[in-house]
Design a protein around this motif. Structure first.
Motif, short mmCIF file in Angstrom:
data_model
loop_
_atom_site.label_atom_id
_atom_site.label_comp_id
_atom_site.label_asym_id
_atom_site.label_seq_id
_atom_site.Cartn_x
_atom_site.Cartn_y
_atom_site.Cartn_z
N LEU A 198 0.85 -1.09 -0.11
CA LEU A 198 0.08 0.05 -0.55
C LEU A 198 1.31 0.77 0.05
O LEU A 198 1.96 1.50 0.46
N SER B 5 -6.95 2.40 -3.08
CA SER B 5 -6.35 1.62 -2.60
C SER B 5 -8.30 2.10 -1.29
O SER B 5 -8.19 2.45 -0.02
N LEU C 175 -10.73 -0.83 0.68
CA LEU C 175 -9.34 -2.21 0.81
C LEU C 175 -10.77 -2.99 1.11
O LEU C 175 -10.40 -4.63 0.85
#
Length: 273
Positions: free
Chosen positions: A198, A249, A252
């Protein structure tokens, strides 16, 4: 590790570091002056007789203006070989000592690393500027200030949804200090490793895999979104870590990474932030 030929990943890392050093134009003496590592240490790192610390890899990437993501991933693979942990099948590889699984590095360690990286970059800029001035006899302080300012890392090329389908290194999203793993690396039945990364800077994620074989494929997907996939095309692809294009993202929930080997069924991992 004995003084023999370095393992394959360690050799590739050493060759990559040699290339970065060439890009900087710095001698080993200059590298030692700019960093926390001695001239003899850099010599061992560059010829593969000793595994370079992760911080040294990051520092050299910064000095050469090279995105560090792929080199850091290669370092992790080289560290497994160097330590002998790649022969252990009972557990997945551990993260680097300064990067706990699923979280950021402790603040005091990151601050120390950050100061060293920035100091090395500043030193490299200073040496380059000094060489330029000596060669061309230019004394315009404005020009020197402009070059110093331009050495700072550029802003990321995308954010969130606009990163979908883009390369994390090309878009400036893969800086180690602004990324974290979403869980430990998953060990597949074939021995390949799969992990989701991430970027807190770009609000995007991608899947990273290594120890793969020609014909393997892996992907990252979110419900209702596109599937970002990579296939290992040949033995050269299989030698190094590969990553998928990015996906947003922002949510999630339902984020899933899947690995499909050439001669076995697909394995999937659901990832949580």
């Amino acid at each position: 590790m004995t003084d023999t030929a370095p393992p394959p990943a360690c050799k590739r890392l050493a060759e990559a570091l040699q290339d970065l050093r060439s890009r900087t134009g710095l001698t080993l003496t200059a590298l030692a002056e700019c960093t926390a590592y001695s001239k003899s240490s850099w010599a061992r790192y560059l010829n593969g007789r000793q595994l370079a610390p992760r911080e040294a890899v990051e520092v050299l990437c910064t000095m050469a203006g090279h995105p560090p993501g792929r080199l850091v991933a290669l370092w992790e693979l080289a560290e497994l070989e160097w330590s002998g942990r790649h022969r252990t099948s009972a557990a997945p590889p551990l993260p680097p000592p300064d990067q706990p699984v699923g979280g950021e590095a402790p603040a005091h360690r990151w601050n120390t690393r950050r100061r060293r990286v920035l100091a090395a970059a500043a030193c490299a800029v200073t040496l380059a500027a000094a060489t330029w001035l000596a060669t061309f006899h230019v004394t315009h302080t404005g020009d020197t200030a402009g070059r110093t300012a331009s050495s700072a890392g550029p802003a990321p090329g995308c954010r969130a949804q606009k990163c979908t389908g883009e390369d994390p290194e090309t878009m400036g999203c893969a800086a180690p200090e602004q990324t974290r793993r979403l869980g430990p690396p998953y060990r597949t039945r074939t021995g390949a490793r799969l992990v989701v990364v991430l970027s807190t800077r770009c609000h995007a994620a991608w899947a990273l895999a290594w120890n793969t074989r020609t014909g393997d494929a892996f992907e990252l997907s979110v419900p209702g979104g596109t599937v970002e996939q990579v296939k290992v095309a040949d033995s050269l692809d299989a030698q190094d870590p590969l990553f998928t294009p990015m996906t947003d993202s922002g949510d999630l929930t339902g984020l899933r990474a899947c690995f499909t080997p050439t001669a076995s069924r697909q394995e999937c991992v659901h990832v949580h932030g």
